[in-house]
Design a protein around this motif. Structure first.
Motif, PDB file in Angstrom:
ATOM      1  N   LYS A  15     -25.817 -32.432  62.887  1.00  0.00           N
ATOM      2  CA  LYS A  15     -27.110 -32.900  63.202  1.00  0.00           C
ATOM      3  C   LYS A  15     -28.232 -31.769  63.004  1.00  0.00           C
ATOM      4  O   LYS A  15     -29.229 -31.841  62.333  1.00  0.00           O
ATOM      5  N   ARG A  16     -27.745 -30.444  63.388  1.00  0.00           N
ATOM      6  CA  ARG A  16     -28.727 -29.445  63.127  1.00  0.00           C
ATOM      7  C   ARG A  16     -29.034 -29.032  61.856  1.00  0.00           C
ATOM      8  O   ARG A  16     -29.862 -28.734  61.139  1.00  0.00           O
ATOM      9  N   ARG A  17     -27.648 -28.871  61.010  1.00  0.00           N
ATOM     10  CA  ARG A  17     -27.771 -28.846  59.422  1.00  0.00           C
ATOM     11  C   ARG A  17     -28.780 -29.802  58.864  1.00  0.00           C
ATOM     12  O   ARG A  17     -29.384 -29.586  57.920  1.00  0.00           O
ATOM     13  N   LYS A  18     -28.428 -31.030  59.173  1.00  0.00           N
ATOM     14  CA  LYS A  18     -29.010 -32.173  58.736  1.00  0.00           C
ATOM     15  C   LYS A  18     -30.742 -31.914  58.705  1.00  0.00           C
ATOM     16  O   LYS A  18     -31.515 -32.447  57.988  1.00  0.00           O
ATOM     17  N   ARG A  19     -31.108 -31.319  59.852  1.00  0.00           N
ATOM     18  CA  ARG A  19     -32.287 -30.963  60.157  1.00  0.00           C
ATOM     19  C   ARG A  19     -33.003 -29.867  59.297  1.00  0.00           C
ATOM     20  O   ARG A  19     -34.149 -29.553  59.419  1.00  0.00           O
ATOM     21  N   GLY A  20     -31.974 -29.211  58.908  1.00  0.00           N
ATOM     22  CA  GLY A  20     -32.476 -27.894  58.012  1.00  0.00           C
ATOM     23  C   GLY A  20     -32.666 -26.654  58.868  1.00  0.00           C
ATOM     24  O   GLY A  20     -33.513 -25.808  58.501  1.00  0.00           O
ATOM     25  N   MET A  21     -32.092 -26.583  60.079  1.00  0.00           N
ATOM     26  CA  MET A  21     -32.467 -25.723  61.009  1.00  0.00           C
ATOM     27  C   MET A  21     -31.157 -24.623  61.024  1.00  0.00           C
ATOM     28  O   MET A  21     -30.013 -25.174  60.909  1.00  0.00           O
ATOM     29  N   THR A  22     -31.304 -23.564  61.386  1.00  0.00           N
ATOM     30  CA  THR A  22     -30.304 -22.419  61.370  1.00  0.00           C
ATOM     31  C   THR A  22     -29.911 -22.393  63.279  1.00  0.00           C
ATOM     32  O   THR A  22     -30.655 -22.947  64.119  1.00  0.00           O
TER      33      THR A  22
END
Length: 75
Positions: A15-22
């Motif tokens: 989910k974090r990666r899908k939001r483009g967050m590190t």
């Protein structure tokens, strides 16, 4: 037997990666270290309910999706 720490961690990371967050961005918003985020996502440490809900809020994820996924795997 399901390794819930691992399942939760994989879900959060996805989910974090899908939001483009590190991991660092999540850590900064939560007031935790990037290492803590890494341990939660890798399943090496248990993420407690309050931190889990805060993490979901930061990444704009619906925690009930994970619950439904875990229940589906159990059946």
């Amino acid at each position: 037997m399901t390794d819930y720490n691992s399942e939760i961690g994989k879900w959060l990371a996805e989910k974090r990666r899908k939001r483009g967050m590190t991991q660092q961005e999540v850590a900064d918003k939560m007031g935790h270290t990037r290492t803590a985020i890494h341990y939660w996502e890798s399943g090496k440490r248990t993420i407690y309910a309050d931190a889990f809900l805060e993490y979901c809020k930061v990444i704009d994820a619906n925690p009930s999706e994970l619950v439904e996924k875990l229940i589906g795997k159990k059946q």
